[in-house]
Write a protein that holds these residues in place. Structure first.
Motif, PDB file in Angstrom:
ATOM      1  N   LYS A   1       0.836  -1.207   0.000  1.00 29.60           N
ATOM      2  CA  LYS A   1       0.000   0.000   0.000  1.00 29.60           C
ATOM      3  C   LYS A   1       0.869   1.255   0.000  1.00 29.60           C
ATOM      4  CE  LYS A   1      -2.085   0.923   3.812  1.00 29.60           C
ATOM      5  NZ  LYS A   1      -3.005   0.828   4.970  1.00 29.60           N
ATOM      6  N   ASN A   2       1.931   1.251   0.809  1.00 34.18           N
ATOM      7  CA  ASN A   2       2.837   2.396   0.852  1.00 34.18           C
ATOM      8  C   ASN A   2       3.558   2.587  -0.475  1.00 34.18           C
ATOM      9  OD1 ASN A   2       2.182   2.976   3.505  1.00 34.18           O
ATOM     10  ND2 ASN A   2       3.894   1.813   4.362  1.00 34.18           N
ATOM     11  N   GLU A   3       3.866   1.467  -1.149  1.00 31.18           N
ATOM     12  CA  GLU A   3       4.494   1.561  -2.470  1.00 31.18           C
ATOM     13  C   GLU A   3       3.558   2.273  -3.445  1.00 31.18           C
ATOM     14  OE1 GLU A   3       7.486  -0.895  -3.949  1.00 31.18           O
ATOM     15  OE2 GLU A   3       8.090   0.239  -2.182  1.00 31.18           O
ATOM     16  N   ILE A   4       2.303   1.832  -3.499  1.00 30.21           N
ATOM     17  CA  ILE A   4       1.345   2.376  -4.453  1.00 30.21           C
ATOM     18  C   ILE A   4       1.038   3.832  -4.140  1.00 30.21           C
ATOM     19  CG2 ILE A   4      -1.023   2.175  -5.312  1.00 30.21           C
ATOM     20  CD1 ILE A   4      -0.757  -0.868  -4.833  1.00 30.21           C
ATOM     21  N   LEU A   5       0.960   4.176  -2.863  1.00 25.36           N
ATOM     22  CA  LEU A   5       0.672   5.551  -2.450  1.00 25.36           C
ATOM     23  C   LEU A   5       1.921   6.423  -2.449  1.00 25.36           C
ATOM     24  CD1 LEU A   5      -1.820   4.878   0.495  1.00 25.36           C
ATOM     25  CD2 LEU A   5      -2.349   5.542  -1.871  1.00 25.36           C
ATOM     26  N   PHE A   6       3.032   5.851  -2.897  1.00 27.95           N
ATOM     27  CA  PHE A   6       4.307   6.558  -3.038  1.00 27.95           C
ATOM     28  C   PHE A   6       4.830   7.075  -1.706  1.00 27.95           C
ATOM     29  CE2 PHE A   6       7.472   9.301  -5.090  1.00 27.95           C
ATOM     30  CZ  PHE A   6       7.890   8.438  -6.081  1.00 27.95           C
ATOM     31  N   GLN A   7       4.588   6.303  -0.648  1.00 22.32           N
ATOM     32  CA  GLN A   7       5.131   6.682   0.650  1.00 22.32           C
ATOM     33  C   GLN A   7       6.534   6.113   0.843  1.00 22.32           C
ATOM     34  OE1 GLN A   7       2.236   5.582   3.598  1.00 22.32           O
ATOM     35  NE2 GLN A   7       0.668   6.954   2.763  1.00 22.32           N
ATOM     36  N   ASN A   8       6.941   5.154  -0.032  1.00 20.25           N
ATOM     37  CA  ASN A   8       8.329   4.731  -0.082  1.00 20.25           C
ATOM     38  C   ASN A   8       9.020   5.560  -1.156  1.00 20.25           C
ATOM     39  OD1 ASN A   8       7.794   2.808   1.842  1.00 20.25           O
ATOM     40  ND2 ASN A   8       7.427   1.176   0.349  1.00 20.25           N
ATOM     41  N   GLN A   9      10.269   5.898  -0.945  1.00 23.27           N
ATOM     42  CA  GLN A   9      10.928   6.842  -1.830  1.00 23.27           C
ATOM     43  C   GLN A   9      11.655   6.142  -2.974  1.00 23.27           C
ATOM     44  OE1 GLN A   9      10.220  10.132  -1.475  1.00 23.27           O
ATOM     45  NE2 GLN A   9       8.846   9.351   0.096  1.00 23.27           N
ATOM     46  N   TRP A  10      12.973   6.334  -3.095  1.00 24.41           N
ATOM     47  CA  TRP A  10      13.682   5.880  -4.284  1.00 24.41           C
ATOM     48  C   TRP A  10      13.718   4.363  -4.426  1.00 24.41           C
ATOM     49  CZ3 TRP A  10      18.146   2.915  -4.501  1.00 24.41           C
ATOM     50  CH2 TRP A  10      18.758   2.651  -3.276  1.00 24.41           C
ATOM     51  N   ASP A  11      13.492   3.643  -3.331  1.00 24.86           N
ATOM     52  CA  ASP A  11      13.485   2.186  -3.415  1.00 24.86           C
ATOM     53  C   ASP A  11      12.073   1.645  -3.638  1.00 24.86           C
ATOM     54  OD1 ASP A  11      12.792   3.092  -0.845  1.00 24.86           O
ATOM     55  OD2 ASP A  11      13.226   1.152   0.039  1.00 24.86           O
ATOM     56  N   ASN A  12      11.248   2.416  -4.325  1.00 29.22           N
ATOM     57  CA  ASN A  12       9.863   2.035  -4.581  1.00 29.22           C
ATOM     58  C   ASN A  12       9.820   1.042  -5.746  1.00 29.22           C
ATOM     59  OD1 ASN A  12       7.111   2.110  -5.670  1.00 29.22           O
ATOM     60  ND2 ASN A  12       6.781   3.737  -4.179  1.00 29.22           N
TER      61      ASN A  12
END
Length: 298
Positions: free
Chosen positions: A20-31
């Motif tokens: 969910k954090n990946e899709i919502l772009f809450q993870n940064q360059w390591d997404n």
């Protein structure tokens, strides 16, 4: 037993929150979610600008099936089974070692903090790629494993997304065999190894793309489209009947162990395997192959 049930539940919830954090772009360059999309769009654009097989459609045969495979295998499969399975297996192994007063860290060959990070990650990459090269050989050499690997080799027109068309059993095999070697040498976070995975994804996409590149002298180090297309050849000579060019990211293993095979320009060779016309064509049937597919074991 309760500990393992709780671990499985936490694995599901933890990976769901991560995704969910990946899709919502809450993870940064390591997404990894948007990283996969970015790499895919870049390689697809290269295919459109520099097509090797010029009569191949931009939306080639099975383009959408492979695109679905790409996201399913890279993300959804982890959510359904793999993260929970991996975490439970790791905990079980550690619990077994504890009964004799050991832990997996007791067998680590070196402390990653004692090495420059670039060197530690290079060792991680080389060991990982070599173990996966050997695992890939097993997939071709033994009929039981080959039946699962047929899903990947059912590709009839190469394109970037064909990279991630594979049976759900393949990552179980790859990760199971890879787990202990990496545990002995590596203790890196997902952020640390992101660059390694992104590089591997990019090379894998390029290997399967409709591109006629071999990278010149670097072909002896890195796998490439002109080399990898022979791995997917439908017909091979008897002396290499179990397959060739097993490299995932690096080609050097094939040259070192004499499994390299690029007899001529393979742009127009037929891809697949014997009797592949009878192989299931849809996602569900392929994922259930061979035991639960309506198609007979080929």
């Amino acid at each position: 037993m309760n500990k393992y049930i709780e671990l499985i539940k936490n694995s599901y919830s933890g990976y769901w929150n991560y995704l969910k954090n990946e899709i919502l772009f809450q993870n940064q360059w390591d997404n990894y979610f948007y990283g996969l999309i970015a790499i895919s769009l870049i390689v697809w654009t290269l295919e459109i600008i520099f097509p090797w097989r010029k009569n191949q459609s931009i939306f080639r045969k099975d383009f959408w099936l492979d695109t679905f495979y790409m996201f399913f295998n890279f993300f959804i499969l982890n959510l359904i089974v793999f993260i929970a399975l991996s975490n439970t297996a790791a905990q079980l192994l550690n619990d077994i070692l504890k009964t004799v007063g050991l832990s997996l860290s007791s067998f680590q060959l070196y402390n990653t903090n004692d090495l420059p990070k670039w060197l530690g990650l290079l060792i991680f990459f080389l060991v990982s790629d070599f173990v996966q090269w050997n695992t890939h050989r097993l997939l071709h050499r033994f009929e039981f494993f080959w039946n699962f690997h047929k899903v990947h080799h059912s590709v009839k027109e190469m394109g970037f997304a064909a990279h991630l068309r594979y049976h759900w059993m393949e990552p179980v095999m790859y990760k199971s065999i890879l787990y202990i070697p990496l545990a002995l040498i590596a203790n890196y976070s997902a952020q640390d190894v992101a660059i390694v995975y992104f590089f591997s994804i990019a090379i894998g996409h390029l290997n399967h793309a409709n591109l006629g590149w071999d990278y010149g002298i670097l072909k002896y180090i890195f796998n490439n489209p002109k080399m990898h297309i022979w791995h997917h050849a439908k017909e091979l000579p008897e002396h290499v009947r179990y397959g060739v060019n097993y490299g995932l990211t690096l080609s050097i293993w094939d040259y070192l162990f004499k499994t390299d095979y690029v007899p001529h320009n393979g742009r127009d060779i037929e891809l697949g395997f014997k009797n592949d016309e009878q192989f299931p064509k849809d996602f569900i049937s392929q994922e259930l192959y061979p035991k639960f597919s309506k198609k007979e074991n080929l």
